[in-house]
Motif scaffolding. Structure first.
Motif, PDB file in Angstrom:
ATOM      1  N   ASN A 154     -10.623  -1.186   8.984  1.00 42.86           N
ATOM      2  CA  ASN A 154      -9.603  -2.147   8.554  1.00 42.86           C
ATOM      3  C   ASN A 154      -8.780  -1.610   7.391  1.00 42.86           C
ATOM      4  N   GLN A 155      -9.430  -0.871   6.490  1.00 45.63           N
ATOM      5  CA  GLN A 155      -8.679  -0.213   5.415  1.00 45.63           C
ATOM      6  C   GLN A 155      -7.618   0.722   5.992  1.00 45.63           C
ATOM      7  N   ASP A 156      -8.021   1.525   6.976  1.00 36.65           N
ATOM      8  CA  ASP A 156      -7.080   2.470   7.591  1.00 36.65           C
ATOM      9  C   ASP A 156      -5.877   1.749   8.182  1.00 36.65           C
ATOM     10  N   LEU A 157      -6.144   0.639   8.861  1.00 37.24           N
ATOM     11  CA  LEU A 157      -5.056  -0.121   9.464  1.00 37.24           C
ATOM     12  C   LEU A 157      -4.107  -0.669   8.402  1.00 37.24           C
ATOM     13  N   ILE A 158      -4.683  -1.253   7.359  1.00 38.75           N
ATOM     14  CA  ILE A 158      -3.853  -1.848   6.302  1.00 38.75           C
ATOM     15  C   ILE A 158      -3.024  -0.776   5.602  1.00 38.75           C
ATOM     16  N   ALA A 159      -3.643   0.379   5.351  1.00 41.69           N
ATOM     17  CA  ALA A 159      -2.898   1.467   4.714  1.00 41.69           C
ATOM     18  C   ALA A 159      -1.722   1.900   5.588  1.00 41.69           C
ATOM     19  N   ASP A 160      -1.928   1.914   6.897  1.00 40.35           N
ATOM     20  CA  ASP A 160      -0.847   2.276   7.820  1.00 40.35           C
ATOM     21  C   ASP A 160       0.262   1.228   7.813  1.00 40.35           C
ATOM     22  N   TYR A 161      -0.124  -0.067   7.817  1.00 41.88           N
ATOM     23  CA  TYR A 161       0.900  -1.131   7.759  1.00 41.88           C
ATOM     24  C   TYR A 161       1.753  -0.975   6.503  1.00 41.88           C
ATOM     25  N   TRP A 162       1.083  -0.746   5.378  1.00 41.80           N
ATOM     26  CA  TRP A 162       1.802  -0.673   4.105  1.00 41.80           C
ATOM     27  C   TRP A 162       2.663   0.588   4.009  1.00 41.80           C
ATOM     28  N   GLU A 163       2.207   1.666   4.643  1.00 38.06           N
ATOM     29  CA  GLU A 163       3.040   2.871   4.649  1.00 38.06           C
ATOM     30  C   GLU A 163       4.390   2.594   5.309  1.00 38.06           C
ATOM     31  N   GLN A 164       4.381   1.690   6.311  1.00 34.01           N
ATOM     32  CA  GLN A 164       5.618   1.353   7.020  1.00 34.01           C
ATOM     33  C   GLN A 164       6.596   0.561   6.148  1.00 34.01           C
ATOM     34  N   ILE A 165       6.124   0.049   5.000  1.00 35.66           N
ATOM     35  CA  ILE A 165       7.022  -0.683   4.104  1.00 35.66           C
ATOM     36  C   ILE A 165       7.154   0.027   2.752  1.00 35.66           C
ATOM     37  N   GLY A 166       6.745   1.306   2.707  1.00 32.70           N
ATOM     38  CA  GLY A 166       6.942   2.085   1.502  1.00 32.70           C
ATOM     39  C   GLY A 166       5.941   1.847   0.403  1.00 32.70           C
ATOM     40  N   ALA A 175       2.543 -18.589   8.366  1.00 31.25           N
ATOM     41  CA  ALA A 175       3.486 -17.520   8.699  1.00 31.25           C
ATOM     42  C   ALA A 175       2.806 -16.159   8.677  1.00 31.25           C
ATOM     43  N   CYS A 176       1.735 -16.018   7.905  1.00 32.33           N
ATOM     44  CA  CYS A 176       1.051 -14.728   7.803  1.00 32.33           C
ATOM     45  C   CYS A 176       0.345 -14.339   9.093  1.00 32.33           C
ATOM     46  N   LEU A 177       0.183 -15.288  10.004  1.00 34.37           N
ATOM     47  CA  LEU A 177      -0.524 -14.991  11.254  1.00 34.37           C
ATOM     48  C   LEU A 177       0.277 -14.061  12.157  1.00 34.37           C
ATOM     49  N   THR A 178       1.553 -13.957  11.921  1.00 35.95           N
ATOM     50  CA  THR A 178       2.414 -13.067  12.712  1.00 35.95           C
ATOM     51  C   THR A 178       2.871 -11.906  11.848  1.00 35.95           C
ATOM     52  N   GLN A 179       2.509 -10.694  12.246  1.00 36.34           N
ATOM     53  CA  GLN A 179       2.941  -9.518  11.490  1.00 36.34           C
ATOM     54  C   GLN A 179       4.466  -9.407  11.513  1.00 36.34           C
ATOM     55  N   ASP A 180       5.042  -9.060  10.367  1.00 37.55           N
ATOM     56  CA  ASP A 180       6.499  -8.973  10.271  1.00 37.55           C
ATOM     57  C   ASP A 180       6.874  -7.813   9.347  1.00 37.55           C
ATOM     58  N   ILE A 181       6.861  -6.611   9.895  1.00 35.59           N
ATOM     59  CA  ILE A 181       7.199  -5.420   9.121  1.00 35.59           C
ATOM     60  C   ILE A 181       8.656  -5.478   8.661  1.00 35.59           C
ATOM     61  N   GLU A 182       9.540  -5.861   9.569  1.00 39.05           N
ATOM     62  CA  GLU A 182      10.957  -5.936   9.229  1.00 39.05           C
ATOM     63  C   GLU A 182      11.198  -6.935   8.101  1.00 39.05           C
ATOM     64  N   GLY A 183      10.562  -8.097   8.218  1.00 38.17           N
ATOM     65  CA  GLY A 183      10.717  -9.110   7.181  1.00 38.17           C
ATOM     66  C   GLY A 183      10.130  -8.667   5.852  1.00 38.17           C
ATOM     67  N   ALA A 184       9.009  -7.932   5.890  1.00 32.01           N
ATOM     68  CA  ALA A 184       8.395  -7.437   4.653  1.00 32.01           C
ATOM     69  C   ALA A 184       9.311  -6.450   3.952  1.00 32.01           C
ATOM     70  N   ASN A 185       9.907  -5.548   4.735  1.00 34.53           N
ATOM     71  CA  ASN A 185      10.850  -4.592   4.144  1.00 34.53           C
ATOM     72  C   ASN A 185      12.055  -5.302   3.526  1.00 34.53           C
ATOM     73  N   ILE A 227       0.703  -7.130   7.434  1.00 39.11           N
ATOM     74  CA  ILE A 227      -0.636  -6.966   8.017  1.00 39.11           C
ATOM     75  C   ILE A 227      -0.729  -7.641   9.381  1.00 39.11           C
ATOM     76  N   ASN A 228      -1.293  -6.935  10.339  1.00 32.16           N
ATOM     77  CA  ASN A 228      -1.551  -7.465  11.674  1.00 32.16           C
ATOM     78  C   ASN A 228      -2.995  -7.958  11.727  1.00 32.16           C
ATOM     79  N   ARG A 229      -3.197  -9.224  11.416  1.00 26.23           N
ATOM     80  CA  ARG A 229      -4.544  -9.775  11.361  1.00 26.23           C
ATOM     81  C   ARG A 229      -5.216  -9.794  12.734  1.00 26.23           C
ATOM     82  N   GLU A 230      -4.439 -10.004  13.785  1.00 25.41           N
ATOM     83  CA  GLU A 230      -5.010  -9.979  15.132  1.00 25.41           C
ATOM     84  C   GLU A 230      -5.654  -8.618  15.414  1.00 25.41           C
ATOM     85  N   GLU A 231      -5.015  -7.560  14.973  1.00 24.09           N
ATOM     86  CA  GLU A 231      -5.566  -6.227  15.189  1.00 24.09           C
ATOM     87  C   GLU A 231      -6.824  -6.004  14.350  1.00 24.09           C
TER      88      GLU A 231
END
Length: 608
Positions: free
Chosen positions: A449-461, A400-410, A367-371
């Motif tokens: 915000n729901q739309d954004l979160i759904a998009d973040y999670w789609e990037q990690i399957g 650590a959650c303050l920085t989005q980390d798609i690669e690390g989440a995957n 999740i990108n909380r800044e966004e």
């Protein structure tokens, strides 16, 4: 300096003031930091607008009730007015015009008397030397709105009402051994063990005093059926309910026996709370159209709200306290069966989320909380990793959650074995596809915000099936609707809650195991994610017995925060300001009260 930059600056200053007072002897035992006794104070007649302008707001001195009608827009319409049967802010606010506690918090987080004659201290004999009890003294001459005297026995009854296990009371009295009327004006609360912070019970609009005569037959299994009492309680506040239509409208008339009548208070003769619509619509009604006096809880994107205020009909007030927009991850199984979302003593765990902190940590990392803040809150919010966000007990261990980390989440999902085994783009956990129902209230900011979160999670399957519910039903503390947050018939929820008062003890108690809502207790309790931890329960008990000047106390609060966030039951997102709007001619409001009811001093409000 821009308007919202000023908001951020003044919010930070307000937090500093509250933090400095919240853990000191002056604030919590002898009251010397307060400036009044529930009547007008210097702070109550000056205010800070969202652009940082300090405004002097003289109070009127005419005949009580001479100000006509005050129109308030609460887009989440109240369901009832009994605070003990709902933790929904919309219902608590409706009741706070009528029912009052012994003491309340002002906008700076300072405790001030309400029905009490003074704050109990060890110096005046009100607090036992060993903190085993607290004795409150009522003001003399207090009357209920029906003209009968208020006595200490009504305080006793309020405790009896709530501690009847069949009532379904949402307030927590677990640390109270007894409540005894010493005489008509004095009541002693004895604790099960010493409570160095004794200002929880019958403090703030979440713990009001009920009239024994009206509610006697409502204690126990019949509590929910007492519609007349729950919709129109007899109270001591400035107003009386004349009509309450759930999720729609509440009307009030002046209480002829209110203690301020001789001083010309309250100014307004009637109050109308109108529900319905959404945050943007009610903001426009007050700020652009000018057809109302107050609009509550303006969760509106800054680029929409600022031009509304620019129309010149009203002013936006904001204050930071402890409100956090967060995700709840259901620790129980919401499948449609007999035990749907029931804790059932731990026998009904969620098939994916229960005891799976690494999986939920991966969802949080994505999740990108800044966004989220930029899209929905502007300077009215800041990213957070904590469910308790206020000084001086702010954890940095989860940052650590303050920085989005798609690669690390995957990578973390791969590591724990949550993989896409069939190539459909969706990972599985022990054969279960990571596809979840994600529900929140109907609100433009929350849907974005729901739309954004759904998009973040789609990037990690991970798939989020987004749903939104009418806010009046989502936050319906009567739990008549299956959409209620307390029933939690979904996998994931998103909403905001916070503390009434700056001390974290009373807030963190909601996550002990005994506070889990389920069908067997009529969904009473604040532990909505159904988090159960013996370690947390023991640590909270330790906190409740610690001296306020114990340097280790803040560390215990941080440990509690880290336990529940680290468990995956809650994922904090945004530390939010409370934001409401007032018409330009409404005076006497002062600073917005984010620690207690925003109507806390409505008897002081006038029209210029």
């Amino acid at each position: 300096m821009k308007r919202w930059q000023w908001l951020s600056l003044f919010a930070a200053l307000a937090l500093f003031v509250a933090a400095c007072g919240s853990g000191t002897v002056d604030t919590t035992t002898d009251g010397s930091a307060t400036t009044g006794t529930g009547a007008a104070t210097t702070d109550a007649t000056t205010g800070t607008t969202a652009d940082g302008t300090a405004t002097t707001q003289p109070t009127g001195t005419g005949e009580a009730g001479s100000g006509g009608e005050f129109i308030a827009f609460q887009w989440q319409g109240p369901s009832q007015a009994n605070a003990y049967l709902s933790t929904g802010t919309k219902d608590l606010l409706a009741g706070s015009l009528v029912l009052e506690p012994l003491a309340e918090f002002d906008p700076a987080g300072q405790l001030v008397p309400a029905l009490a004659a003074e704050l109990p201290t060890q110096e005046n004999g009100g607090i036992a030397a060993d903190f085993s009890s607290i004795t409150w003294t009522l003001q003399e001459g207090l009357l209920w709105s029906d003209g009968t005297p208020v006595t200490a026995d009504d305080v006793v009854f309020s405790w009896e009402y709530c501690t009847n296990p069949e009532t379904g009371c949402v307030a927590d009295f677990a640390t109270v051994e007894s409540v005894v009327a010493d005489d008509d004006l004095n009541v002693t609360i004895t604790f099960t063990e010493p409570q160095p912070y004794p200002f929880t019970h019958f403090v703030t609009y979440t713990y009001p005093i009920l009239q024994r005569a009206q509610f006697t037959d409502c204690a126990g299994a019949g509590a929910d059926a007492c519609t007349e009492q729950n919709f129109a309680p007899i109270g001591t506040g400035p107003y009386m309910v004349t009509d309450l239509r759930p999720e729609d409208i509440v009307t009030y008339e002046i209480n002829p026996n209110y203690r301020g009548i001789a001083e010309g208070k309250p100014f307004f003769g009637s109050i109308t709370i109108e529900g319905g619509g959404d945050a943007e619509a009610v903001a426009r009604s007050v700020l652009e159209i000018g057809e109302g006096d107050y609009a509550w809880n303006l969760q509106v994107a800054p680029e929409i709200l600022e031009p509304m205020e620019g129309a010149g009909n009203g002013v936006v007030l904001a204050a930071f306290a402890s409100n956090v927009e967060h995700l709840n991850f259901n620790q129980t199984d919401p499948a449609e069966d007999a035990d749907r979302s029931d804790f059932a003593g731990g026998a009904n765990p969620h098939p994916v989320f229960f005891d799976n902190p690494d999986l939920i940590r991966a969802l949080s990392m994505a999740i990108n909380r800044e966004e989220l803040v930029a899209v929905g809150y502007g300077a009215g919010g800041t990213p957070t990793c904590n469910i308790w966000p206020s000084e001086p007990a702010i954890s940095t261990n989860m940052d650590a959650c303050l920085t989005q980390d798609i690669e690390g989440a995957n990578a973390l999902l791969d590591e724990i074995g949550a993989v896409d085994s069939d190539g459909d783009g969706v990972r599985e956990w022990e054969g279960i596809p990571l596809e979840f129902d994600f529900v929140t209230s109907t609100n433009a900011v929350r849907q974005s915000n729901q739309d954004l979160i759904a998009d973040y999670w789609e990037q990690i399957g991970v798939v989020a099936n987004m749903r939104n519910e009418d806010a009046g039903l989502f936050f319906d503390g009567t739990n008549a609707s299956d959409a209620s947050i307390w029933k939690f018939f979904a996998d994931i929820q998103m909403f905001t809650n916070g503390s009434t008062g700056p001390d974290p003890q009373g807030y963190m108690v909601q996550y002990i195991t005994s506070q889990i809502p389920e069908s067997t207790n009529a969904y009473a309790g604040g532990n909505i994610p159904r988090y159960a931890s013996e370690e947390y329960d023991a640590l909270w008990a330790q906190l409740s017995g610690m001296s306020l000047d114990d340097p280790a106390r803040n560390e215990v609060v941080i440990q509690l925060n880290d336990l529940i966030v680290g468990s995956g039951a809650i994922v904090p997102l945004v530390y939010r300001a409370s934001v409401s709007a007032f018409a330009n001619d409404i005076q006497g409001v002062g600073d917005l009260n984010a620690w207690d009811s925003e109507y806390w001093n409505i008897e002081e409000w006038t029209r210029g």
